[in-house]
Design a protein around this motif. Structure first.
Motif, short mmCIF file in Angstrom:
data_model
loop_
_atom_site.label_atom_id
_atom_site.label_comp_id
_atom_site.label_asym_id
_atom_site.label_seq_id
_atom_site.Cartn_x
_atom_site.Cartn_y
_atom_site.Cartn_z
N HIS A 146 5.41 3.52 29.06
CA HIS A 146 5.17 3.82 27.53
C HIS A 146 6.21 4.86 26.86
O HIS A 146 6.86 5.35 27.62
CB HIS A 146 3.55 4.61 27.52
N GLU A 201 6.04 7.98 25.75
CA GLU A 201 5.96 9.18 25.80
C GLU A 201 6.57 9.45 27.42
O GLU A 201 7.46 10.45 27.41
CB GLU A 201 4.56 9.67 25.84
N CYS A 229 -2.09 6.75 24.53
CA CYS A 229 -3.10 6.42 25.39
C CYS A 229 -3.58 7.31 26.41
O CYS A 229 -2.86 8.32 26.36
CB CYS A 229 -2.52 4.95 26.27
N CYS A 269 -1.03 8.46 28.94
CA CYS A 269 -0.02 9.38 28.44
C CYS A 269 -0.33 10.79 28.23
O CYS A 269 0.39 11.47 28.01
CB CYS A 269 0.72 8.55 27.27
#
Ligand SMILES: [Zn+2]
Length: 367
Positions: free
Chosen positions: A116, A118, A154, A157
């Motif tokens: 992801h 992040e 999410c 993260c």
């Protein structure tokens, strides 16, 4: 033109002044100037903080850093070839008197899995400037987005940001491309500590005493197992009661690659394997006398499971914490993971169709 050409005399005067060729030249010139102005206006289109965001970003330097980061995020590379959902992130910070801008983007692979934006970004900061910079210099994560909706990171993260940054003070800035508005919120808006889950008497939990007892015993038994070669003191056991009256239990399991298998994810995967998709309650227990922690990644699994309930009009899954001494805290995954997203939100028809074609009813037809 209507105002100025009121009679033939005026029109004749105008035509004498501008013959057709000079009119065409004038028209081209005007259009050229206009397009140049529009290009300049576009390239100078400035990001602007919303009024609420101005309350969180009062320093002009921080504001400029956010705007610079958004410009950099616009060019961040991504590879979301499964979802086609690009997440472009960046941050800007000063370290030892030098300004830095770092970007991150999401990539997807195989089953599906994903890196992801992040962790991509924060790991990038760590790789370039060290973990100390990630923890103490990064003040915000900026996202370049077509639209700034209500969804946040999410669960996984959130775990990573909690662990790697000064999360208490971390800001989240979403730059909306369509109108260049920048929406800033606190990362802590995404966080709900277990101690804030309401304490509840056993009688108030919407389960029979027998079902609650079964869940507590199943979770405690589960906690005796699992794999804890690297897990320091956070081992928990989870037990789920499905709407078909089945109990599933699981403990966490670590491994050398640090691909931890989470207990709530475990019970939901077991239930899904049996085509049992609707859970009434999930109970977590830790060491006796202590309140267990529930990672945000596990909350994400629970939230997705609860979204199945909501898709067919069932109540959300009840999330119960037990301290092993007859005391309980109770909440929902919706409350424990604010601003969450699920497949049901992205693709409601696909989820509806999936559940209709995959769910099983028990012999008594109960679900
Ligand atoms: Zn994520």
């Amino acid at each position: 033109m209507f105002f100025f050409v009121r009679n033939h005399q005026s029109l004749a005067w105008l035509l004498r002044l501008f013959n057709p060729s000079s009119l065409a030249i004038a028209l081209v010139s005007v259009l050229s100037v206009l397009s140049l102005c529009l290009m300049r206006a576009d390239s100078r289109a400035a990001w602007r903080l919303t009024d609420d965001s101005k309350l969180l970003v009062t320093e002009s330097k921080l504001r400029e850093q956010i705007f610079h980061a958004l410009d950099a995020a616009a060019k961040a590379g991504t590879d979301p070839h499964i979802s086609h959902f690009q997440v472009r992130a960046a941050t800007a910070f000063e370290k030892d008197g030098v300004d830095h801008v770092v970007v991150g983007g999401n990539t997807e692979y195989d089953v599906p899995e994903a890196i992801h934006a992040e962790p991509s970004l924060l790991n990038h900061v760590t790789a370039l400037y060290g973990a100390d910079a990630t923890r103490h210099s990064v003040r915000f994560i900026a996202f370049y987005a077509q639209r700034c909706g209500g969804s946040a990171s999410c669960g996984d993260c959130r775990d990573y940001q909690l662990a790697a940054t000064d999360s208490e003070h971390l800001l989240v800035a979403c730059g909306q491309v369509s109108d260049r508005s920048v929406h800033v919120t606190r990362f802590t808006d995404q966080i709900v500590c277990e101690r804030n889950f309401p304490v509840v008497e056993a009688q108030k939990i919407p389960l029979s005493a027998g079902d609650l007892d079964r869940l507590v015993r199943a979770a405690q038994q589960a906690r005796q197992g699992g794999v804890t070669l690297f897990t320091n003191g956070h081992n928990t056991g989870a037990a789920a009661l499905s709407s078909r009256d089945q109990i599933y239990r699981a403990a966490g399991a670590d491994d050398a690659a640090f691909h931890y298998r989470y207990p709530i994810g475990g019970v939901l995967q077991q239930a899904a394997t049996e085509r049992d998709y609707f859970m009434r309650a999930i109970l977590i227990t830790g060491a006796e006398g202590e309140w267990p922690r529930v990672s945000y990644r596990d909350r994400q699994y629970g939230y997705e499971g609860s979204s199945f309930n909501q898709q067919v009009g069932k109540p959300p899954i009840v999330l119960i914490l037990s301290n092993g001494q007859g005391q309980f805290r109770m909440t929902t995954f919706e409350a424990a993971l604010p601003k969450a997203f699920s497949t049901a939100a992205f693709m409601p028809e696909a989820v509806k169709n999936f559940l209709e074609t995959h769910r099983l009813s028990n012999s008594a037809g109960r679900e």
